[in-house]
Every structure is written in structure tokens, then in C-alpha cells.
Design an enzyme around this catalytic site. Structure first.
Site, short mmCIF file in Angstrom:
data_model
loop_
_atom_site.label_atom_id
_atom_site.label_comp_id
_atom_site.label_asym_id
_atom_site.label_seq_id
_atom_site.Cartn_x
_atom_site.Cartn_y
_atom_site.Cartn_z
N HIS A 68 88.05 96.87 137.67
CA HIS A 68 86.99 96.96 136.67
C HIS A 68 85.66 96.57 137.32
O HIS A 68 85.46 95.42 137.67
CB HIS A 68 87.30 96.03 135.49
N GLU A 115 92.73 86.17 135.94
CA GLU A 115 91.46 86.34 135.25
C GLU A 115 90.54 85.17 135.55
O GLU A 115 90.89 84.02 135.31
CB GLU A 115 91.70 86.37 133.73
N GLU A 139 83.54 93.43 136.59
CA GLU A 139 84.11 92.11 136.84
C GLU A 139 83.86 91.70 138.29
O GLU A 139 84.76 91.56 139.10
CB GLU A 139 85.60 92.12 136.50
#
Ligand SMILES: [Zn+2]
Length: 1249
Positions: free
Chosen positions: A945, A1127, A948
Site C-alpha cells: 500500500h 501494522e 503506508e
């Protein structure tokens, strides 16, 4: 302690008087009650007297086990005598007044409500009905109603609604009776079906009769009537009725009366009640229109402004603000189309999915003739007003009062995978080995025999290294690999002309005039030292950069450095025409680019010019480099930070080289300064920003002022990508200048709304019409000390960490050249809220009536003539990655085995690097080679992504650790073979996308069935894993690094059958639940060693919506038990060592390094069975099991990137929630940490080191 209660237990005869009387009453029940009216009256009167005078009597009647209430209710049902009935009413009234609802609960559970309604029906048939009876009856009903969830339904079914309505109508002047009647009507009205029925019976009109005209008499009556009216107006039918009757105007006038007359704010509740009525009426379009027509915006705005200084009036301001937001006319974004300004022609369009949908619409990509003044196309950005299903009240059949809660719980669980077959990893690669055999070339280390390699310890580093290189190069590698260590080899492209770019001679001027720079920051001596050091030739840079070679040595001055900078920063793409295969920009677009490169705003003389010209007349003009030359003064010295020295793994020259080989759809020819200079993490702390009370409200008021004071509005477009020839619009120096035509930039449009306020529109991901969140742009032409407000007006997520302490990042070029090249957290008055720009249902996944969100921040600039950059998070471009990898290769020692292959080319023509890192074998003895080949594999990937960027910084930390010289790093290399794809989506990164690749799809939803043409990086990465599975070498750990925009800390998502089954309540046999707990070990270790990591945020549930993500597919198809998504927060931490701080690159890099350390610990744990550590770990794991089951929703409702978030702030302008005041600032803190308590308890039980 426990006082024995008398007369409480059943069967124990009570000798208290009240119980005796109740006994007497009980015996009278039935016929005696009717016959002996006099006795019934006497007994009930006595009971009443006792209860009124002795508290203990009431307690006895209501005590547990007592049948007192049954007896009373039975008597009530049986008696036909008004006086007896009244006596019982008095008794009940007394009894139910105390006890905090418990007694009412008993009353309701014994059927009391129904009996009261029966009496009401009977009594209302008598003409005239007994006033006292009705009064007492309604008082009781009013008391009971709010506690009886079925009250509304019971009332309607028994016919009581009309009885009360009629009584009210007949007693409008009888305040004594009117009050309880209104109280009961208020309860009736909360049931939506009743509301409609009452509306039909004229109750809305009735309420207006009571509340108008303004009068301070009977304010309690007024309050109740307003409450009832507010409830009635939740029904759209009633709201329409009120609008038709002109009542919006009436309510506004009344509100103003109260606002002006209630100077001491004693009647806040009445004022609030009026606003609630307006709020509910404006839920319908007709109501919003009526409010605007009645000048409601101005009335509410003015009254609210007057209320602002009084904190206790906040509820009024908040409700007014909510109404104004709702009524604020919905706009379209100021764009010709919401499709990306750039279009990339795909090799083929997938048959289904978002891209197919996009392609099926008329073309809307960027074209030269499509200027911004072209009429808005309605194709893709229709304004939906469909929040108005006024046909019927949607909730007509809804009688359950808390359906909402049930719904919420439902969505929380419905994403959990419940198909047991899908929960068991299939470990079937699903492809014939023949097809996978080609991937063997990426695993040379598994067959390497090092026969030609010299392991002599005497060899120095460079020789060893080259020996190794040559060993490698003897092998036939069909897929192009980045065999070169030196940057000149890096731009490997399929089309050699692409990489060929020359510098324009016109742009190599003499040093820029720099007089006005802060001379006091310059330290010549120190700087010279630096320069000298810097010129020790390093093998992989200067020697190869022929076109950029620095003049050799002594003579080199800072000025030359500057000139050097100038050279570097402007790239010219020669021969850039649109004919290159796969380049989607139209020919016209390219030619525009070809001329545009010259005006690079990144030239340093541009800075000087702007300083002198006070607004930068040269900005964007072709003659920028001239003129600048005269002004200098020989004393002008600019300290250019030698970031290559400050940042050992950064090299500006190399960066520029890398950019030349990077292919972007818009064919960017500029380099952003921050990427060029690099970033050195500041040493100071950057705490989470405390939210200023009322900030959202004040921002919204400023937005509303645009309507109220239209004369302040400039509405001037200052940057517009949809006018390709001149995205930067010339002006007279009254506006800021914007630019984002560089790698990862994505500003589409900037509109100056007021003197110091700009609305910014982000570009959509290419081949998409949405995904705006990431931003990266440049600003210049600023005034020092002026506070500017920036609004990014097309954000899409429904909430953001910008509401919880996160700040934007700013990079000042002036700061950088004065020795502080760094991104810093900046911005005040930051908040994120729903705005009045309508989202088309196409871009909102079919949902209608959605709005965009505004992310707003204010900032001032401290340097004149600065060029500043703003970004969502620390940028990390694809060119940065390439530069970093080259620098890393230079770190290789004879002990390190490092190979850099090109996994594949992306759609956009960028290569996707694949790294192999492990330790060289000690010798080429059989044993050593065998140990070398048999090391377990660790497979890592990141940046699927593009928005990110934190994932890349974590990856940077991992890579640097792995290439490091520490003993830990050495052991780690000896323990494992690392296969790393550091950037899974280079095209997305290059083109400034937030989420997708050039195919307009989220690559992390393509793992189940990646298309080799459309998703090459995923296809080939998955193939590598499939190959490994085939040869029985599936990795021990797979981890894909991501960034999380709505949570704090760093955490992992994994896959566990057991934990999924626990959460989903599906029945499973115990054999289904046989599962090794090993998947918990790595996150557990991380939580012990990595300060930013939080175990409580981790989750191991398999969700349906995630079935095509890397994590789930690698677990299910490749059979990797330890398959994770890691994450990292974009915001900061709320636990551990970094609690209260925003996260920076240092912390992110540390996380990447700690991940490696954790792998080493994992090795020890998995290597040694029965070791005490393992036992500890297992007991920890077992300890967490029970917690998981009972954990708060956030731990199991996990979404990889966007968890559902409790909306602490009222974003929804359509909110109907009575109690939800927007911005209960305190509420934010509490709600934001739903697992706050869990964390506390976790700390208590698992003492972390
Ligand atoms: Zn992600």
C-alpha cells in the site's frame, strides 16, 4: 454487616402492620372487593397512610420475596371504585418514587403497565372522566413509561394513545392535568410507529399550540411539549407535516425569542429542545430547504457565536452546528471528473471489479482539451441527495427499541470466517511444479556450492566481494537481475532510451546568490572538514556518476556544492515522447512535460528569486535561472548539508541517478528536496498533540462563515493538475504556490478560499476514482509569521488519527540547508470531520449520500522565501529504496551473502527488487555448505500500500540490521535465509497513489488469484512462495509490513483456527481445534522487546474480507503457520516507552531492527524443546486465551487497515442520536481507548520488561 431483614423471607409470617393490611386486601380480592367497597377504601387508605409516613413500610412491601406488588395490582384490577383506585394510585406513586427504577421494574414485570392502560381505557369512556383519576393515572404512566421497553407498543395496542390524546386536547388550559398527559405523550412518541399515528391525530399541531407564542409561564410544560415534539419530528412524515405548515419559521423565531430573553441561561433545556426539533426536521431535504429559506443559517450562526463564550451553552452551539452542517448546501468537488487526473492504459481490462466498472464509464482521464472550465460531467460525480427516502418512514415496523445495538454486534462478528474448510490450511500450491521451476533462479543459495569461491581469511573485503560477484555472474539468470552494485547499472529498463536523460546546460548556472541566508548558522571550518571527508571516494558513487562527477577536491567550495545541487535537482527527460509502449500519458501530455521540466521550482535560485521578488515572479518561468546570477554578492555562502555524511546511507547524487531510472505515469522531471537531501530524525520528542477544546466546532464555524460572509471568499484556483500546461498558476504574489509534480506527490488542485486559507484536492489513485488519504506537496511564496489554514477536502476515511494527536509532517528547505534536513511533526488546530462535499455513489462503493471528510491543519512558516513540503507521513519513494539498496550493497562484508535480483517489472516499467540475505558459509566444506543451504527461510515484504510509507521505514530498519556488523546480526544471518521484497507496489509509490497499483486495484486483495499481467509483483511473489512450498522449504515466518492509519502502536495480525472459532461461535470438534500455539510466539517476543509493539492490539482471527490478503493466502495456501501482517501506526503510541509520543522514523527503523532480534529469539525457542523459556512462553500463551475470548471488540474485529472505529466525535451531520453531542472532548479520550482497561489488566498480569 448484613442486617437481617424482617418479614422478607417467604413463608415467614410478618407481624408488621402494612403486611397485615396487605394480607387483608389479598383476602378481599375477587368478589369481596366489589361488594365491600367501604372496607376496600379503608384498607387501601390505611396502607397508603403507612407507606406515606413510614419508609420501612414501603420497603417491606417491595422487599424480595414479598408478594406485596401482586396483591396491590390484583386489587387495582378488581376494584371498580374510583376512590379505591385512587388510593392504590397513591400507594403506587409513593412506592415507585424511590428505589432507582428497581421498583418500577417489579411493577412492570408484574404486568402493571397493562393494568394502568386498561383503567385508562375504561375511565376515558366516562364523561367527563374523573380528573383526579386521570391526573394520578398519567402521573404513574409517566413514571413507568421510560422504564418499560414495550410501553409504546402496549399503549398502541390497548388503544391508550387516543385516550391520552383526547384528554390532552380537552385540557389544553388545565395545566395541572396537561403536564402528566404531555409526559405520557412524550414517552409514546419515542416509538416510531406511535409517532406516525400521533402525527395523524394532530399531535404535532397540538404541540405547536402549546409551545407558541413565547412565554415564560409554565416552562416545565413547555419543556415536555418540546421533548414530545422533538420525538415526533423524528418521523419523516411528521417532519414534512411541520414543514408544510410553516413551522420551521415558527421554531426559528421562537428560538430567537428564547435566545434574546433568556439572558441568564436558566432555560437552556427549552432552547435545546427547540434546536432538537429543528435538527430532526432538517433530516429531510424539505426541512433543510425550509431552514435555509427562513434564513436559518444566519440565525443559528449568529446565536451560536453569541453563545460561544459561555461554556454551559455548548450543547446549544453543538446542536446548532450540527443543523448548519446538515443544511450547508452540498457541493461537488471542484473537479471536471473524480477519476484520477492521470490515466494509465492497461494491457487489458479485467472483466470485473472496480477497474472494469471505471472503464465502462465514458472516458474521463486527463486530456489537454479538457480544461477546468469545462462543464461538470455528471457521469461520475453525481450529487446524491438520496438520504431522503421520504416515501414511507423506513422504520414503520420497527418496534424494538434497541435494534441499533443488535445491528452493531452483528457487523462486529459477521466478517469472521466460519467455514471450517477455509480455516484449515490446504497447503496445496495448486500449480504444477513445471510451471514453478523457473523460479529456481531466485533461490541460488539453495544450490550454491561455492566451489570457485576463495574463503581465505586474508582476503580483503573488496576482493572477496568481487570474487563472489563473479561467482554469481557465471550463472545464467534469465530474469534481469540488478547484478550491478554501482548506480550506473541500476536504470535497467526494457527501453534503453528511457533511462537516457541529460542535464540541460542552461541549468548549470554559477552559484546562486544567497546573501539573505542566515549567515550565523554557517560554520565554515567545520564545513570544510566535512567536505574533505566527503571526498574520500567511495566505491559506489562518484566514480560512476560521470555526468555528475564533482570537481576533484581542494578547490571545491560550498558554492560548487550548490551548483552541484542545482544540477541534480532538475532532471531533463530527453526523448520523452508518449510513444513508449506502456506509457499511458497522451502525447500532448508528454510534450507539455518536456517544456515543463525547465521551470523546475526546485532550483535553488528559485528560492533566491522569490526572496527578492517578494512572491516569485520567476517561479515557473523559463528564465528562472538567469537574473538570479547578478544578485549574489561574493559573500553569499550557503551551507548545504552534506547529508551523505550525516546520513551514512543517503546520497543525494545517487538519489538523482535513481530518479532518472524511475518511471512515472506523469513523467515527473522534478525531484522533491526532502527526498534529495534526506531526512535525519530530530532528537527532540514529538508528543501527541493535545486536542484543543472545540477545535472541530470552530473549524466548522469557519466553513459556515463562507456562506454567511461570502465577500471574504477569494475562490481562486492556484494549482490545477487538470490544466496540464500550467498546473502552477501565475499570480501577483497574494497566494501561496503549490506543486507536487514529483515522485509520490499527489496534489491535484489548490484553491485559495480566503486570504490565508486553501482548499486542497488530492488526486485519486491512477485508474481509480477514489482512495485519497496520502498527500505530499510543496508550498512556497509564504509570508513569515502568518497563520495559514489548509483543508484537504476529499479525504475518505470516516475517522483519522488526526483527531487523536497526529500531526502532519513538514520539511523546510531553509532548515535543511541550515543543517537540519528533517521532517518534523507540525500543525495546530488539526481535525478531521465530515464536510459538505458530496461523494458520488460510484466512488463510495455504491453507498449513496456520502460526504467527503476534511482534514484541516493550520501552520505558520518561520522562514521567508522557504520551500516547504507537507506530507501525510514520512515520504519514502521508490527512488529512495533503490538508492538505499545500493548503499546497503556497499556495506557487504565477506561474511555476508547478499543478492539483489529483479523479481519482475511492474506495469509502469519499474523493477521490483528481491533481496536474499544470509551469511556466507564458513568454508566450502560439505558440512558448511549443507548448513548454509538448509537454513530456514524468512520471507518479508512491505509497501503493498503506497500510502503506508511507515512500512518502508520499518523495512529500512530491518535491512540495515540485517546488513549490520553486530554479533546479533551475524547470528541472525547464520540462522536464516532472508528473502525480502521491500516494495511490492513500486508503481503506486512512484505515482503518489494511496492504496492501489496502476491497475486501480488494491494489490493486497489479489493474492488468491493474482494476474501475471495486472499484478506482476504479487503473482511472482506468490510464485516464489509456491515454489518453496513445492520443494518443502516453505518459510518459517512470512511477514508483510503495513501501516495503520486508525490505531496507535505497532501490532500484528496472524491466523489461528482456534481463535477464529472462538470468536465466531461456530461449533467445532476438538480435532478442529488442534493447533500449535507457535503463531503467538513472535508477536509475544516482540511485545517484550520492541517498545512500540503492543500485544493487546494483535489479533489472530481469519476474516472473510481478508481472504485474498498476503497473510491469509500464505497461511492457507502455502501452509505458513507464522504468516503475519505487521501494522505500524502512522500516529504514535499509547503504551510502552513511547507512550504519548508520535512515531518517527527512528522508532520505525528500530521496530524493523527489533523484528530481526525477535526472529533470533524465535530461533532459540523453536530450536530448543523443553527449554524453560518455551514453557514460560506457553504459559503466557495459555494465560491469554481466556482474555481473547472476553476481549473488547477491537481486538477481534480487526481489519487490516481500517478498523471500525467508535465514532467518538459526531462526524455524521445526519446523526439522530439525542445524546451524542458533537465533540464531547472528554468522550474522545475514553472512547478512543476501548481496550484501555484490558491494557491495564494486561499490564498487571503480564509484567513486561
Ligand atoms: Zn496496508
Amino acid at each position: 454487616m448484613n442486617k437481617p431483614k424482617m418479614a422478607t423471607e417467604k413463608g415467614v409470617p410478618s407481624n408488621s402492620r402494612v403486611m397485615m393490611l396487605l394480607g387483608q386486601l389479598e383476602r378481599m380480592n375477587g368478589e369481596a372487593m366489589m361488594r365491600d367497597v367501604e372496607t376496600a377504601r379503608q384498607v387501601t387508605a390505611k396502607i397508603c397512610h403507612l407507606i406515606q409516613t413510614q419508609e420501612k413500610s414501603g420497603k417491606e412491601v417491595m422487599s424480595k420475596g414479598s408478594s406485596g406488588m401482586e396483591v396491590i395490582l390484583a386489587s387495582l384490577e378488581n376494584t371498580r371504585d374510583v376512590q379505591t383506585t385512587l388510593n392504590i394510585f397513591y400507594i403506587l406513586s409513593e412506592l415507585l418514587t424511590v428505589g432507582e427504577g428497581r421498583r418500577v421494574g417489579v411493577f412492570v414485570s408484574k404486568g402493571g403497565t397493562g393494568i394502568l392502560f386498561q383503567i385508562l381505557i375504561t375511565a376515558s369512556k366516562e364523561l367527563p372522566p374523573s380528573e383526579e383519576l386521570m391526573l394520578q393515572l398519567h402521573s404513574l404512566l409517566a413514571k413507568v413509561g421510560p422504564k418499560d421497553r414495550k410501553f409504546g407498543v402496549k399503549a398502541r395496542l390497548s388503544g391508550a394513545l387516543n385516550a391520552t390524546v383526547n384528554l390532552t386536547k380537552q385540557n389544553l388550559q388545565n395545566t395541572k392535568l396537561l403536564l402528566p398527559c404531555l409526559q405520557v405523550l412524550r414517552v409514546y412518541s419515542t416509538n416510531s410507529v406511535n409517532a406516525i399515528s400521533l402525527g395523524k391525530n394532530g399531535v404535532v399541531e397540538l404541540m405547536f399550540k402549546i409551545i407558541v407564542p413565547y412565554s415564560k409561564k409554565n416552562t416545565s410544560l413547555l419543556k415536555v411539549a418540546l421533548d414530545a415534539l422533538g420525538a415526533l419530528l423524528k418521523s419523516k412524515t411528521n417532519a414534512r407535516r411541520a414543514v408544510d405548515a410553516g413551522h420551521v419559521h415558527v421554531l426559528l423565531a421562537l428560538y430567537q425569542d428564547w435566545h434574546h430573553n433568556d439572558t441568564r441561561h436558566r432555560h437552556m433545556l427549552i432552547r435545546k429542545g427547540l434546536l432538537v426539533c429543528l435538527r430532526n426536521i432538517t433530516n429531510i431535504k424539505l426541512g433543510r430547504k425550509a431552514l435555509i429559506d427562513a434564513d436559518g443559517m444566519r440565525i443559528l450562526y449568529n446565536s451560536s457565536t453569541e453563545c460561544l463564550p459561555v461554556r454551559t451553552l455548548d450543547p446549544l452551539v453543538n446542536t446548532s452546528s450540527l443543523i448548519m452542517r446538515k443544511c450547508f448546501p452540498k457541493n461537488r468537488l471542484p473537479l471536471p471528473t473524480i477519476k484520477s487526473a492521470f490515466h494509465y492504459q492497461l494491457p487489458h481490462v479485467p472483466a470485473v471489479g472496480p477497474v472494469a466498472q471505471l472503464y465502462s464509464q465514458p472516458p474521463g482521464g486527463r486530456k489537454l482539451h479538457q480544461l477546468c472550465d469545462r462543464p461538470l460531467k455528471k457521469v461520475d460525480d453525481v450529487v446524491d441527495e438520496s438520504d431522503d427516502n421520504e416515501e414511507t418512514d423506513a422504520d414503520t415496523e420497527n418496534d424494538t427499541d434497541n435494534e441499533e445495538d443488535e445491528k452493531d454486534q452483528h457487523t462486529a462478528n459477521e466478517d469472521i470466517e466460519t467455514d471450517l474448510n477455509k480455516l484449515h490450511p490446504k497447503k496445496n500450491p495448486g500449480r504444477p511444479f513445471e510451471e514453478l521451476r523457473v523460479y529456481e533462479r531466485f533461490f541460488l543459495e539453495l544450490s550454491e556450492d561455492f566451489q570457485g569461491y576463495n574463503f581465505e581469511p586474508s582476503k580483503n573485503a573488496s576482493t572477496t566481494s568481487s570474487t563472489f560477484s563473479s561467482t554469481r555472474s557465471t550463472r545464467p539468470i534469465i530474469v534481469p537481475t540488478a547484478q550491478a552494485l554501482s548506480p550506473k547499472h541500476v536504470p535497467i529498463t526494457s527501453n534503453p532510451t528511457k533511462g537516457e536523460r541529460t542535464l540541460p546546460s542552461a541549468l548549470v548556472p554559477t552559484p546562486a546568490p544567497l546573501t539573505p541566508l542566515e549567515l550565523d548558522t554557517i560554520h565554515l571550518t567545520k564545513d570544510q572538514d566535512r567536505q574533505e571527508e566527503a571526498h574520500i571516494p567511495s566505491p559506489d558513487t562518484h566514480t560512476t556518476l560521470s555526468s555528475l562527477t564533482r570537481p576533484p577536491s581542494e578547490a571545491q567550495t560550498i558554492e560548487q556544492d550548490l551548483a552541484h545541487v542545482l544540477e541534480c535537482v532538475s532532471l531533463v527527460a530527453e526523448g520523452h515522447t508518449g510513444e513508449e509502449v506502456g506509457w499511458g500519458v497522451k502525447q500532448e501530455g508528454s510534450s507539455v512535460n518536456a517544456t515543463r521540466h525547465i521551470q523546475s521550482p526546485l532550483l535553488l535560485e528559485g528560492i533566491a528569486n522569490r526572496r527578492v521578488g517578494g512572491g516569485g515572479s520567476n517561479w515557473g518561468s523559463d528564465c528562472g535561472s538567469e537574473g538570479a546570477e547578478d544578485e549574489g554578492g561574493d559573500g553569499a555562502v550557503l551551507e548545504v548539508p552534506d547529508t551523505a555524511l550525516l546520513l551514512p546511507l543517503h546520497d543525494p547524487d545517487l538519489y538523482v541517478e535513481m530518479v532518472k531510472g524511475t518511471h512515472s505515469v506523469p513523467q515527473y522531471a522534478e525531484v522533491a528536496y526532502p527526498d534529495y537531501f534526506g531526512h535525519i530524525a530530530p532528537t527532540f520528542r514529538e508528543p501527541l498533540q493535545e486536542r484543543v477544546y472545540g477545535v472541530q466546532r470552530s473549524k466548522i464555524f469557519q466553513d459556515i462563515e463562507r456562506l454567511i460572509h461570502p465577500n471574504d471568499i477569494v475562490d481562486k484556483v492556484v494549482y490545477d493538475l487538470d490544466i496540464p500546461s500550467c498546473p502552477v498558476i501565475e499570480d501577483n504574489g497574494e497566494s501561496l504556490k503549490f506543486n507536487s509534480q514529483f515522485e509520490s506527490g499527489n496534489l491535484r488542485k489548490a484553491v485559495q478560499m480566503r486570504k490565508y486559507e486553501y482548499d486542497l484536492v488530492l488526486n485519486s489513485d491512477i485508474n481509480s476514482n477514489h482512495y485519497h488519504q496520502w498527500f505530499y506537496f510543496e508550498v512556497s511564496g509564504m509570508r513569515v509569521g502568518t497563520n495559514y489554514r489548509f483543508n484537504i477536502i476529499n479525504s475518505e476515511k470516516s475517522n483519522s488519527q488526526f483527531n487523536y494527536g497526529m500531526q502532519v509532517l513538514m520539511y523546510s528547505v531553509q532548515e535543511a540547508i541550515s543543517g537540519k534536513p528533517r521532517w518534523v511533526r507540525t500543525g495546530t488546530d488539526i481535525c478531521y470531520y465530515k464536510n459538505h462535499f458530496a461523494r458520488s455513489s460510484i466512488a463510495a462503493g455504491g453507498q449513496k449520500g456520502k460526504s467527503y471528510y476534511t482534514m484541516t491543519f493550520s501552520t505558520s512558516f518561520s522562514h521567508k522565501d522557504d520551500v516547504c513540503y507537507f506530507a501525510y507521513h514520512y515520504p519514502y519513494t521508490y527512488s529512495t529504496l533503490k538508492m538505499h539498496l545500493s548503499k546497503l550493497e556497499a556495506l557487504r562484508t565477506p561474511q555476508i551473502y547478499l543478492r539483489r535480483d529483479v523479481l519482475c517489472e511492474t506495469l509502469g516499467g519499474n523493477s521490483c527488487p528481491l533481496l536474499t540475505i544470509t551469511a556466507m558459509p564458513e568454508s566450502n566444506s560439505n558440512d558448511h555448505i549443507c548448513q548454509f543451504r538448509n537454513r530456514p527461510l524468512i520471507f518479508l515484504s512491505a509497501r503493498v500500500h503506497p500510502g503506508e510509507t511507515n512500512a518502508s521505514w520499518v523495512m529500512k530498519g530491518t535491512l540495515e540490521f540485517l546488513m549490520g556488523t553486530s554479533p546479533l546480526a551475524a547470528s541472525l544471518r547464520e540462522a536464516y535465509i532472508f528473502k525480502i521484497v521491500p516494495m511490492l507496489n513500486p508503481d503506486g509509490v512512484v505515482n503518489g497513489n494511496h492504496r492501489c497499483s496502476l491497475s486501480g486495484e488494491d494489490l493486497n486483495r489479489q493474492w488468491q488469484n493474482p494476474n501475471p499481467e495486472l499484478h506482476p509483483t504479487i503473482y511472482h511473489t506468490k510464485s516464489l512462495l509456491q515454489y518453496l512450498a513445492h520443494i518443502q522449504r516453505a518459510p518459517l515466518v512470512f511477514c508483510d509490513y503495513h501501516g495503520h492509519s486508525r490505531k496507535k502502536n505497532v501490532f500484528m495480525y496472524g491466523c489461528s483456527v482456534k481463535e477464529t472459532v472462538w470468536q465466531s461461535n461456530i461449533s467445532a470438534t476438538s480435532s478442529d481445534l488442534q493447533e500449535d500455539l507457535g503463531y503467538r510466539a513472535l508477536p509475544k517476543i516482540l511485545s517484550q522487546i520492541a517498545p512500540a509493539f503492543s500485544m493487546v492490539s494483535c489479533s489472530f482471527v481469519v476474516e472473510r474480507s481478508k481472504e485474498s490478503t498476503a497473510r491469509v493466502v500464505v497461511w492457507r495456501e502455502i501452509g505458513v503457520q507464522r504468516s503475519y501482517t505487521m501494522e505500524s501506526t502512522l500516529c504514535g503510541c499509547d503504551q510502552g516507552k513511547y507512550k504519548g509520543l508520535q512515531i518517527g522514523t527512528r522508532e520505525l527503523e528500530e521496530m524493523g531492527a527489533q523484528f530481526c532480534v525477535a526472529l533470533l529469539r524465535l530461533k532459540r525457542l523453536t530450536g530448543i524443546r523443553n527449554h524453560q523459556h518455551l514453557l514460560d512462553l506457553e504459559s503466557d500463551i495459555i494465560g491469554t486465551q481466556s482474555k481473547v475470548v472476553s476481549s473488547s471488540p477491537t481486538t477481534y474485529v480487526m481489519e487490516e487497515d481500517e478498523p471500525s472505529f467508535l465514532e467518538a466525535i459526531d462526524y455524521s451531520a445526519e446523526s439522530n442520536d439525542e445524546d451524542a453531542e458533537p465533540e464531547t472532548e472528554h468522550g474522545i479520550e475514553v472512547q478512543e481507548n476501548p481496550n484501555h482497561l484490558d491494557q491495564l489488566s494486561d499490564c498487571e498480569t503480564n509484567h513486561r520488561d
